[in-house]
Design a protein around this motif. Structure first.
Motif, PDB file in Angstrom:
ATOM      1  N   THR A  53       0.825  -1.217   0.000  1.00  0.00           N
ATOM      2  CA  THR A  53       0.000   0.000   0.000  1.00  0.00           C
ATOM      3  C   THR A  53       0.859   1.267   0.000  1.00  0.00           C
ATOM      4  N   ASP A  54       2.183   1.110  -0.049  1.00  0.00           N
ATOM      5  CA  ASP A  54       3.065   2.269  -0.009  1.00  0.00           C
ATOM      6  C   ASP A  54       3.221   2.886  -1.394  1.00  0.00           C
ATOM      7  N   GLU A  55       3.789   4.066  -1.419  1.00  0.00           N
ATOM      8  CA  GLU A  55       4.143   4.736  -2.665  1.00  0.00           C
ATOM      9  C   GLU A  55       5.499   4.197  -3.113  1.00  0.00           C
ATOM     10  N   VAL A  56       5.528   3.434  -4.184  1.00  0.00           N
ATOM     11  CA  VAL A  56       6.735   2.731  -4.613  1.00  0.00           C
ATOM     12  C   VAL A  56       7.161   3.214  -5.986  1.00  0.00           C
ATOM     13  N   SER A  57       8.469   3.408  -6.156  1.00  0.00           N
ATOM     14  CA  SER A  57       9.039   3.813  -7.438  1.00  0.00           C
ATOM     15  C   SER A  57      10.004   2.737  -7.923  1.00  0.00           C
ATOM     16  N   PHE A  58      10.359   2.803  -9.190  1.00  0.00           N
ATOM     17  CA  PHE A  58      11.326   1.866  -9.742  1.00  0.00           C
ATOM     18  C   PHE A  58      12.654   1.981  -8.988  1.00  0.00           C
ATOM     19  N   GLN A 159       5.241   7.325 -12.711  1.00  0.00           N
ATOM     20  CA  GLN A 159       4.590   8.250 -11.786  1.00  0.00           C
ATOM     21  C   GLN A 159       4.091   7.440 -10.595  1.00  0.00           C
ATOM     22  N   SER A 160       4.573   7.768  -9.393  1.00  0.00           N
ATOM     23  CA  SER A 160       4.241   6.955  -8.213  1.00  0.00           C
ATOM     24  C   SER A 160       3.012   7.462  -7.470  1.00  0.00           C
ATOM     25  N   LEU A 161       2.586   8.686  -7.747  1.00  0.00           N
ATOM     26  CA  LEU A 161       1.438   9.275  -7.051  1.00  0.00           C
ATOM     27  C   LEU A 161       0.433   9.766  -8.071  1.00  0.00           C
ATOM     28  N   TRP A 162      -0.849   9.458  -7.828  1.00  0.00           N
ATOM     29  CA  TRP A 162      -1.920   9.846  -8.744  1.00  0.00           C
ATOM     30  C   TRP A 162      -2.979  10.619  -7.966  1.00  0.00           C
ATOM     31  N   ILE A 163      -3.461  11.705  -8.570  1.00  0.00           N
ATOM     32  CA  ILE A 163      -4.460  12.563  -7.921  1.00  0.00           C
ATOM     33  C   ILE A 163      -5.743  12.536  -8.737  1.00  0.00           C
ATOM     34  N   SER A 164      -6.862  12.497  -8.048  1.00  0.00           N
ATOM     35  CA  SER A 164      -8.166  12.542  -8.712  1.00  0.00           C
ATOM     36  C   SER A 164      -9.164  13.241  -7.806  1.00  0.00           C
ATOM     37  N   ASN A 165     -10.394  13.387  -8.278  1.00  0.00           N
ATOM     38  CA  ASN A 165     -11.421  14.064  -7.483  1.00  0.00           C
ATOM     39  C   ASN A 165     -12.776  13.429  -7.749  1.00  0.00           C
ATOM     40  N   SER A 166     -13.745  13.811  -6.957  1.00  0.00           N
ATOM     41  CA  SER A 166     -15.084  13.210  -7.030  1.00  0.00           C
ATOM     42  C   SER A 166     -16.051  14.013  -7.892  1.00  0.00           C
ATOM     43  N   TYR A 182      -8.658  12.747  -4.020  1.00  0.00           N
ATOM     44  CA  TYR A 182      -8.042  11.477  -3.658  1.00  0.00           C
ATOM     45  C   TYR A 182      -6.592  11.441  -4.140  1.00  0.00           C
ATOM     46  N   SER A 183      -5.751  10.721  -3.391  1.00  0.00           N
ATOM     47  CA  SER A 183      -4.366  10.480  -3.812  1.00  0.00           C
ATOM     48  C   SER A 183      -4.079   8.993  -3.606  1.00  0.00           C
ATOM     49  N   GLU A 184      -3.570   8.345  -4.667  1.00  0.00           N
ATOM     50  CA  GLU A 184      -3.380   6.896  -4.645  1.00  0.00           C
ATOM     51  C   GLU A 184      -2.110   6.530  -5.400  1.00  0.00           C
ATOM     52  N   ASN A 185      -1.640   5.301  -5.163  1.00  0.00           N
ATOM     53  CA  ASN A 185      -0.615   4.763  -6.052  1.00  0.00           C
ATOM     54  C   ASN A 185      -1.311   4.128  -7.242  1.00  0.00           C
ATOM     55  N   ILE A 186      -0.551   3.622  -8.188  1.00  0.00           N
ATOM     56  CA  ILE A 186      -1.166   3.118  -9.414  1.00  0.00           C
ATOM     57  C   ILE A 186      -2.008   1.879  -9.175  1.00  0.00           C
ATOM     58  N   SER A 187      -1.781   1.189  -8.050  1.00  0.00           N
ATOM     59  CA  SER A 187      -2.571  -0.001  -7.722  1.00  0.00           C
ATOM     60  C   SER A 187      -3.893   0.355  -7.060  1.00  0.00           C
ATOM     61  N   GLY A 188      -4.111   1.649  -6.787  1.00  0.00           N
ATOM     62  CA  GLY A 188      -5.378   2.079  -6.199  1.00  0.00           C
ATOM     63  C   GLY A 188      -5.372   2.171  -4.692  1.00  0.00           C
ATOM     64  N   SER A 189      -4.216   1.974  -4.044  1.00  0.00           N
ATOM     65  CA  SER A 189      -4.129   2.088  -2.592  1.00  0.00           C
ATOM     66  C   SER A 189      -3.925   3.551  -2.199  1.00  0.00           C
ATOM     67  N   HIS A 190      -4.593   3.954  -1.131  1.00  0.00           N
ATOM     68  CA  HIS A 190      -4.525   5.350  -0.691  1.00  0.00           C
ATOM     69  C   HIS A 190      -3.116   5.718  -0.243  1.00  0.00           C
ATOM     70  N   ILE A 191      -2.684   6.908  -0.628  1.00  0.00           N
ATOM     71  CA  ILE A 191      -1.411   7.477  -0.199  1.00  0.00           C
ATOM     72  C   ILE A 191      -1.691   8.866   0.371  1.00  0.00           C
ATOM     73  N   ASP A 284       5.300  13.909  -4.802  1.00  0.00           N
ATOM     74  CA  ASP A 284       5.458  12.517  -4.412  1.00  0.00           C
ATOM     75  C   ASP A 284       6.556  12.391  -3.358  1.00  0.00           C
ATOM     76  N   LYS A 285       6.869  11.168  -2.978  1.00  0.00           N
ATOM     77  CA  LYS A 285       7.824  10.951  -1.890  1.00  0.00           C
ATOM     78  C   LYS A 285       9.234  11.422  -2.243  1.00  0.00           C
ATOM     79  N   ASP A 286       9.524  11.571  -3.540  1.00  0.00           N
ATOM     80  CA  ASP A 286      10.836  12.029  -3.980  1.00  0.00           C
ATOM     81  C   ASP A 286      10.870  13.525  -4.240  1.00  0.00           C
ATOM     82  N   GLY A 287       9.759  14.223  -3.969  1.00  0.00           N
ATOM     83  CA  GLY A 287       9.713  15.668  -4.161  1.00  0.00           C
ATOM     84  C   GLY A 287       9.331  16.108  -5.549  1.00  0.00           C
ATOM     85  N   ASN A 288       8.962  15.172  -6.414  1.00  0.00           N
ATOM     86  CA  ASN A 288       8.539  15.521  -7.770  1.00  0.00           C
ATOM     87  C   ASN A 288       7.103  16.049  -7.749  1.00  0.00           C
TER      88      ASN A 288
END
Length: 338
Positions: A53-58, A159-166, A182-191, A284-288
């Protein structure tokens, strides 16, 4: 048509495996079915693995934990955990997902500790371009030879972080009182992320036009000539929401997505019918910096006027109804004499 049924006992002194049952009738009619017979052994323990469920990058080091315990709650210690990690190219199209190329990224054996817990660690190397899917398969075997399997999958993209809205594509003026980000990783887990947002009013076209399926590679007519010949047909894609110019800022703010409370639209904020754009920014976690843009419209089903220039407008007074309820259907067009 007819049917028949019956029953029989499978011989006890035969090997387990696949059994084939076949029935034949008159006029070359037949039917068959296969059944797999196995010796049932009541399991003595179970295993489970956590989800990523973490924010993971290559290139990140990834650790996934699991545990094994008996059904009475006793930890299964000193058990072998054989694992493999496979990396595959990920396609959003279901008919291509199973045919994607795979690469073995890691494999090995770890032991459960005194609490029956284990950890599988590996480096999430980039095996393919774009989106990579990682599949972890684990098999826990106790000292008696009993085994249980579990698998987990997650995906990584550039891209490790994705933003969306309702916010919907079309919101009703009277009901548009709040929204969520909302903010999620690409797998749909909340970040958890801090997101800055701003909503803008967009410029409306001077008149309604029907969007063209495809813009010509080379225009043979000038805009003025085209509008005289085909005033109802768009010249290019300038009237699409993505191409609209910003007129003014309506509201802005910042929200931490760890707080699930909806963002309220205050009384001082005055929305009217028309087209809008929301721009959201986070790091994101790397400051991007991650930016997401979404366009939407606001309509008023109680008004007799068109909410914005468009060839056709269709709205229902209710989104759901019961038998006997009255539902008002409203039609409209910015074109005259329709």
């Amino acid at each position: 048509y007819g049917s028949a049924h019956g029953e029989f006992k499978i011989p006890e002194n035969v090997l387990a495996g696949n059994f084939h049952i076949e029935a034949r009738g008159e006029n070359y009619s037949s039917g068959s079915e296969s059944v797999r017979v196995e010796e049932y052994k009541r399991p003595t323990f179970e295993m489970e693995m956590d989800y990523i469920t973490d924010e993971v990058s290559f290139g990140d080091s990834v650790s996934i934990k699991g545990r094994a315990k008996s059904y009475s709650g006793v930890p299964v210690s000193d058990a072998d955990v054989n694992f493999t990690v496979n990396c595959s190219s990920y396609s959003r199209f279901w008919w291509r997902s199973d045919n994607s190329e795979k690469k073995l990224l890691a494999s090995g054996t770890v032991k459960t500790d005194g609490n029956g817990e284990f950890t599988i660690s590996f480096v999430a190397k980039q095996c393919f371009s774009d989106v990579n899917r990682y599949k972890i398969d684990a098999v826990v075997s106790d000292l008696n030879g009993e085994s249980h399997t579990e698998e987990r999958t997650f995906s990584i993209s550039r891209q490790s972080l994705w933003i969306s809205n309702s916010i919907s594509d079309v919101e009703e003026l009277a009901d548009f009182k709040e929204f969520k980000i909302y903010s999620e990783n690409i797998s749909g887990s909340h970040i958890d992320a801090t997101v800055e947002y701003e909503i803008f009013k967009l410029e409306e076209p001077s008149h309604a036009t029907v969007a063209r399926l495809k813009t010509a590679d080379k225009q043979m007519y000038s805009r003025e000539e085209w509008e005289k010949l085909c005033p109802a047909l768009g010249y290019g894609d300038e009237n699409t929401l993505e191409k609209r110019k910003i007129v003014s800022s309506i509201m802005k703010g910042s929200v931490n997505t760890a707080d699930t409370t909806p963002i309220a639209i205050g009384k001082k904020v005055k929305f009217t019918t028309g087209s809008y754009r929301i721009i959201m920014k986070a790091k994101d976690k790397d400051g991007n910096e991650i930016t997401d843009t979404a366009n939407f419209r606001i309509a008023d089903k109680t008004s007799d006027k068109m909410p914005y220039p468009m060839p056709s407008y269709f709205a229902l007074s209710k989104s759901s109804a019961k038998v006997g309820d009255k539902v008002q259907v409203r039609f409209g067009s910015s074109f005259s004499d329709v």
